[in-house]
Scaffold this active site. Structure first.
Site, PDB file in Angstrom:
ATOM      1  N   TYR A   1       0.838  -1.200   0.000  1.00  0.00           N
ATOM      2  CA  TYR A   1       0.000   0.000   0.000  1.00  0.00           C
ATOM      3  C   TYR A   1       0.876   1.255   0.000  1.00  0.00           C
ATOM      4  CZ  TYR A   1      -3.368   3.423   1.804  1.00  0.00           C
ATOM      5  OH  TYR A   1      -4.140   4.543   1.978  1.00  0.00           O
TER       6      TYR A   1
ATOM      7  N   THR B   1       1.637   3.659   1.890  1.00  0.00           N
ATOM      8  CA  THR B   1       2.494   4.054   3.016  1.00  0.00           C
ATOM      9  C   THR B   1       3.372   2.910   3.521  1.00  0.00           C
ATOM     10  OG1 THR B   1       0.713   3.540   4.578  1.00  0.00           O
ATOM     11  CG2 THR B   1       0.875   5.819   3.799  1.00  0.00           C
ATOM     12  N   LYS B   2       3.458   1.815   2.779  1.00  0.00           N
ATOM     13  CA  LYS B   2       4.277   0.687   3.240  1.00  0.00           C
ATOM     14  C   LYS B   2       5.756   0.913   2.899  1.00  0.00           C
ATOM     15  CE  LYS B   2       1.099  -1.752   5.201  1.00  0.00           C
ATOM     16  NZ  LYS B   2       0.024  -0.767   5.264  1.00  0.00           N
ATOM     17  N   ASN B   3       6.597   0.073   3.491  1.00  0.00           N
ATOM     18  CA  ASN B   3       8.051   0.281   3.390  1.00  0.00           C
ATOM     19  C   ASN B   3       8.571   0.123   1.972  1.00  0.00           C
ATOM     20  OD1 ASN B   3       7.885   0.688   6.101  1.00  0.00           O
ATOM     21  ND2 ASN B   3       8.889  -1.210   6.693  1.00  0.00           N
TER      22      ASN B   3
END
Length: 378
Positions: free
Chosen positions: A181, A183-185
């Site tokens: 998604y 905002t994932k790393n």
């Protein structure tokens, strides 16, 4: 001069990532094809484990993992209320019932010994959630599952990089589910993946992600035309080559990104340590590796969280809440009659938590600004 806003998150997409996705968009093939296959191989090598199947989301991965292991109507699946709601809704989508177990007050993670107390004759699976970057006790859950013949599916949306007791996500569970998604790393905006152990499981997931048909578009239209059949019920969960292209080079950067977030989290902890009443989720234990996905603080109980959130935003600081406990959300209260006090630790964390910016492009001066703003409003 007005200071630049400290965004809650900034992605790490580079010109190299964008160029590879652009190459795909200039090519003939956009959907599930060679770039997805390359991404799957590369992520499998990084995880040193099993088969990777690219999907549209972690939710899709959780849903398919439950279905693959026969979880459905009449079954119960134990999980935590301190998670994103998709952990529970995936269980509902499979036709089963989520059974919540309260979390450890120090780690916010579900513990095997607490999960065992919730096991009934209807329990068929457990979904431990690796939260904020830290892994749950997978050795404990694997041992717990054996005598009860339970399926263990890991919600690893926050923990691609994690390691605990010498174990990485997907090595002990029946499947581990990841999110890419926005905002994932590592990210492609939307997207997910599942890691599984056997050739048979991987073949099933690859068919199930694409309507249950026997051949995907790449195999049907590359070379001579091949007829396809539908031999099982499936869904529209397949990752496309554009998403995969954005992820391929990011895999090479995972280690460096994680180290940068680890450094920034330590800086936060040092700079906020003396604020009276402010608490932290405990850091990783010695020998444990966290993905350092989110940095969340627990406000003093006398604080109004909404007032703190609004004041931070007025000062140009991006922030979020991860998470309000699932059992307090309207759908679950009205559908299952949950009360906040049913899971008091998750409720307390869910009422007090504020997530601060944490990403590799965040500067140390920006961390100091965030800390100064939080100190002023608390």
């Amino acid at each position: 001069m007005t200071e630049r806003r400290v965004e809650f998150f900034r992605h790490n997409l580079t010109e190299e990532d964008i160029a590879l996705a652009t190459d795909v968009m200039r090519s003939v093939f956009l959907t599930t094809g060679p770039k997805v296959a390359e991404f799957e191989r590369k992520l499998s090598n990084y995880l040193s484990n099993g088969h990777v199947v690219g999907l549209t989301s972690c939710t899709a991965a959780l849903h398919l993992a439950l279905l693959r292991h026969g979880i459905g109507p009449g079954d119960e699946v134990i999980t935590t209320p301190m998670t994103f709601c998709a952990t529970a809704t995936a269980i509902l989508q499979a036709g089963a019932t989520p059974i919540f177990v309260d979390v450890c007050p120090h780690s916010a993670l579900i513990k095997p010994e607490d999960a065992e107390k919730a096991i009934t004759a209807k329990t068929k699976a457990i979904i431990p959630v690796h939260l904020y970057g830290r892994m749950a006790d997978m050795r404990g859950f694997a041992e717990l599952a054996k005598p009860y013949n339970l399926v263990v599916i890991e919600d690893a949306a926050h923990c691609l990089e994690g390691q605990r007791d010498g174990v990485r996500p997907g090595q002990l569970g029946h499947a581990a589910c990841f999110s890419f998604y926005a905002t994932k790393n590592i990210t492609c905006g939307e997207g997910g993946a599942l890691v599984c152990k056997t050739d048979g499981d991987a073949a099933w997931y690859r068919s199930a992600r694409h309507h249950g048909i026997s051949k995907n578009a790449a195999s049907r239209y590359t070379g001579s035309y091949q007829h396809w059949d539908m031999d099982m019920m499936g869904w529209k969960y397949n990752m496309d080559d554009i998403q995969a292209a954005l992820l391929i080079h990011q895999i090479d950067q995972i280690y460096g990104y994680r180290r940068r977030r680890q450094h920034l989290e330590q800086l936060y902890r040092e700079m906020l340590a003396d604020i009276k009443g402010l608490e932290f989720i405990e850091p990783p234990a010695e020998g444990e590796e966290s993905g350092h996905h989110l940095f969340t603080v627990l406000l003093p109980r006398e604080c109004s969280r909404d007032a703190v959130l609004n004041s931070l935003q007025e000062r140009g600081i991006g922030c979020a809440v991860n998470y309000r406990a699932v059992h307090t959300l309207t759908y679950f209260r009205e559908s299952y009659g949950y009360r906040p006090e049913d899971f008091p630790i998750a409720y307390d964390i869910g009422c007090r938590t504020v997530t601060l910016p944490l990403y590799p492009k965040l500067g140390e001066d920006e961390v100091r600004r965030v800390c100064a703003a939080l100190r002023a409003v608390v």
